[in-house]
Design a protein around this motif. Structure first.
Motif, PDB file in Angstrom:
ATOM      1  N   VAL A  12       0.821  -1.214   0.000  1.00 55.08           N
ATOM      2  CA  VAL A  12       0.000   0.000   0.000  1.00 55.08           C
ATOM      3  C   VAL A  12       0.853   1.261   0.000  1.00 55.08           C
ATOM      4  O   VAL A  12       0.569   2.217  -0.713  1.00 55.08           O
ATOM      5  N   ILE A  13       1.912   1.262   0.801  1.00 51.83           N
ATOM      6  CA  ILE A  13       2.742   2.456   0.970  1.00 51.83           C
ATOM      7  C   ILE A  13       3.904   2.421  -0.016  1.00 51.83           C
ATOM      8  O   ILE A  13       4.681   1.475  -0.044  1.00 51.83           O
ATOM      9  N   VAL A  14       4.026   3.481  -0.793  1.00 52.05           N
ATOM     10  CA  VAL A  14       5.125   3.604  -1.757  1.00 52.05           C
ATOM     11  C   VAL A  14       6.212   4.483  -1.148  1.00 52.05           C
ATOM     12  O   VAL A  14       5.959   5.625  -0.754  1.00 52.05           O
ATOM     13  N   GLY A  15       7.428   3.945  -1.057  1.00 52.76           N
ATOM     14  CA  GLY A  15       8.521   4.705  -0.465  1.00 52.76           C
ATOM     15  C   GLY A  15       8.294   4.907   1.035  1.00 52.76           C
ATOM     16  O   GLY A  15       7.765   4.035   1.718  1.00 52.76           O
ATOM     17  N   GLY A  37       5.678  16.892   8.511  1.00 49.73           N
ATOM     18  CA  GLY A  37       5.677  16.871   7.051  1.00 49.73           C
ATOM     19  C   GLY A  37       4.441  17.535   6.508  1.00 49.73           C
ATOM     20  O   GLY A  37       3.442  17.692   7.216  1.00 49.73           O
ATOM     21  N   VAL A  38       4.500  17.925   5.261  1.00 57.82           N
ATOM     22  CA  VAL A  38       3.361  18.579   4.634  1.00 57.82           C
ATOM     23  C   VAL A  38       2.231  17.564   4.439  1.00 57.82           C
ATOM     24  O   VAL A  38       2.462  16.353   4.482  1.00 57.82           O
ATOM     25  N   PRO A  39       0.995  18.037   4.241  1.00 59.53           N
ATOM     26  CA  PRO A  39      -0.132  17.107   4.046  1.00 59.53           C
ATOM     27  C   PRO A  39       0.037  16.262   2.791  1.00 59.53           C
ATOM     28  O   PRO A  39       0.720  16.644   1.838  1.00 59.53           O
ATOM     29  N   GLY A  40      -0.578  15.085   2.788  1.00 57.72           N
ATOM     30  CA  GLY A  40      -0.628  14.246   1.600  1.00 57.72           C
ATOM     31  C   GLY A  40       0.514  13.276   1.445  1.00 57.72           C
ATOM     32  O   GLY A  40       0.733  12.745   0.353  1.00 57.72           O
ATOM     33  N   LEU A  41       1.261  13.010   2.540  1.00 56.84           N
ATOM     34  CA  LEU A  41       2.414  12.112   2.446  1.00 56.84           C
ATOM     35  C   LEU A  41       2.120  10.736   3.030  1.00 56.84           C
ATOM     36  O   LEU A  41       3.029  10.010   3.426  1.00 56.84           O
ATOM     37  N   ASP A 172       9.924   8.605  -9.388  1.00 57.59           N
ATOM     38  CA  ASP A 172       9.483   7.244  -9.716  1.00 57.59           C
ATOM     39  C   ASP A 172       8.414   6.765  -8.730  1.00 57.59           C
ATOM     40  O   ASP A 172       7.446   6.116  -9.130  1.00 57.59           O
ATOM     41  N   GLU A 173       8.619   7.087  -7.452  1.00 55.62           N
ATOM     42  CA  GLU A 173       7.625   6.694  -6.439  1.00 55.62           C
ATOM     43  C   GLU A 173       6.306   7.421  -6.660  1.00 55.62           C
ATOM     44  O   GLU A 173       5.232   6.842  -6.515  1.00 55.62           O
ATOM     45  N   GLU A 174       6.390   8.685  -7.033  1.00 51.62           N
ATOM     46  CA  GLU A 174       5.172   9.455  -7.263  1.00 51.62           C
ATOM     47  C   GLU A 174       4.408   8.921  -8.484  1.00 51.62           C
ATOM     48  O   GLU A 174       3.177   8.890  -8.507  1.00 51.62           O
TER      49      GLU A 174
END
Length: 303
Positions: A12-15, A37-41, A172-174
């Motif tokens: 589920v989690i990338v990077g 950290g900023v939102p959305g991570l 690449d992760e994104e």
């Protein structure tokens, strides 16, 4: 077991390997984690996935300026049918707690959470209740928005074992994140139960750390207390305990039964960065606690 857990999370989690490792360190050592950290991570998704894999209760608390302590710990309510007061427990009674944007709530609410973190029990009316085990608080704070925020006091920050900085994913992760959101995530399965967690916690306690390395930890802590124009106050005694435990957890995650100096150095920033109080000169010269920690690691001799 630990590799199986990480493999499931990667479905589920990338990077975000650092965030995942920090969560596991907290779980293995009964320590609480502060994420910045900023939102959305994927902070919420990460802890929610971990709860699913380990079959643990998960609650998310959105901290806002109008939140009350009773919204977290619970309160006593009057039952009309029985004519008696009864306790209604709050969301703190769970295994994994996501305290989202903890710096958006006023001091009274922060104190209620920090007390539960330290004592692992809460008092409602005149009755005390022990919290479920395992109990892990993952608190987040947004470094961007400052309006309407209430910074955690230094004594409150010290309650967190680690402060982990969560950064952006690689290109690449994104790309992978976008594709997964289009076609859906893989289903994760439960791979452990509470008893497995308790067993791993005992295994971490049994990880060997040489006395010379323990002395090395003491030297690192004391190096933050030496008179320095950029340091107002150095690390507390709790930081040494946290670094000792965290380095054992790192060794366990790496599959070793002994701690190396590399294990200590790999986690020292997360343990120290929120415990070093910087002077005005440091802020004026744009010196961060991470920079000071790097200097300390470079100057303290490795055994």
């Amino acid at each position: 077991m630990i590799n199986t857990i990480k493999t499931e999370m990667k479905k589920v989690i990338v990077g975000q390997d650092k965030m995942i490792d920090s969560l596991l360190i907290g779980l293995l050592t009964n320590g609480h984690i502060l994420l910045e950290g900023v939102p959305g991570l994927a902070k919420t998704l990460t802890i929610k996935t971990l709860a699913q894999i380990l079959n643990l209760d998960f609650k998310r608390i959105q901290f806002t300026p109008d939140l009350l302590p009773t919204d977290i710990i619970g309160t006593e309510i009057y039952d009309i049918k029985s004519g008696e007061f009864r306790v209604k427990k709050g969301p703190i009674f769970s295994n994994l707690i996501l305290a989202d944007e903890i710096n958006r709530a006023p001091a009274k609410v922060q104190s209620a959470l920090l007390e539960a973190m330290a004592e692992r029990q809460v008092t409602i009316a005149e009755e005390s209740f022990e919290l479920d085990k395992p109990f892990l608080v993952l608190a987040t704070q947004n470094p961007v928005d400052e309006e309407g925020t209430y910074n955690l006091p230094e004594a409150g920050l010290d309650r967190f074992m680690l402060k982990t900085i969560v950064g952006y994913n690689t290109k690449d992760e994104e790309f992978e994140i976008i594709k997964r959101n289009e076609f859906g995530f893989e289903d994760v399965k439960q791979v452990a139960i509470k008893e497995d967690i308790f067993k791993m916690q005992e295994d971490v306690k049994n990880i060997h750390i040489d006395d010379e390395l323990t002395k090395y930890i003491v030297e690192l802590v004391n190096a933050t207390r030496i008179k320095h124009k950029y340091i107002e106050f150095g690390c507390s005694p709790r930081s040494g305990i946290s670094l000792y435990k965290a380095s054992k957890a790192v060794a366990f995650i790496e599959g070793r039964d002994y701690v190396t100096p590399v294990d200590i150095v790999s986690v020292i920033k997360d343990v120290f960065r929120h415990r070093i109080i910087l002077s005005y000169e440091a802020e004026a010269d744009e010196i961060t606690s991470d920079k000071i920690i790097e200097e300390i690691v470079a100057t303290v001799p490795v055994p």
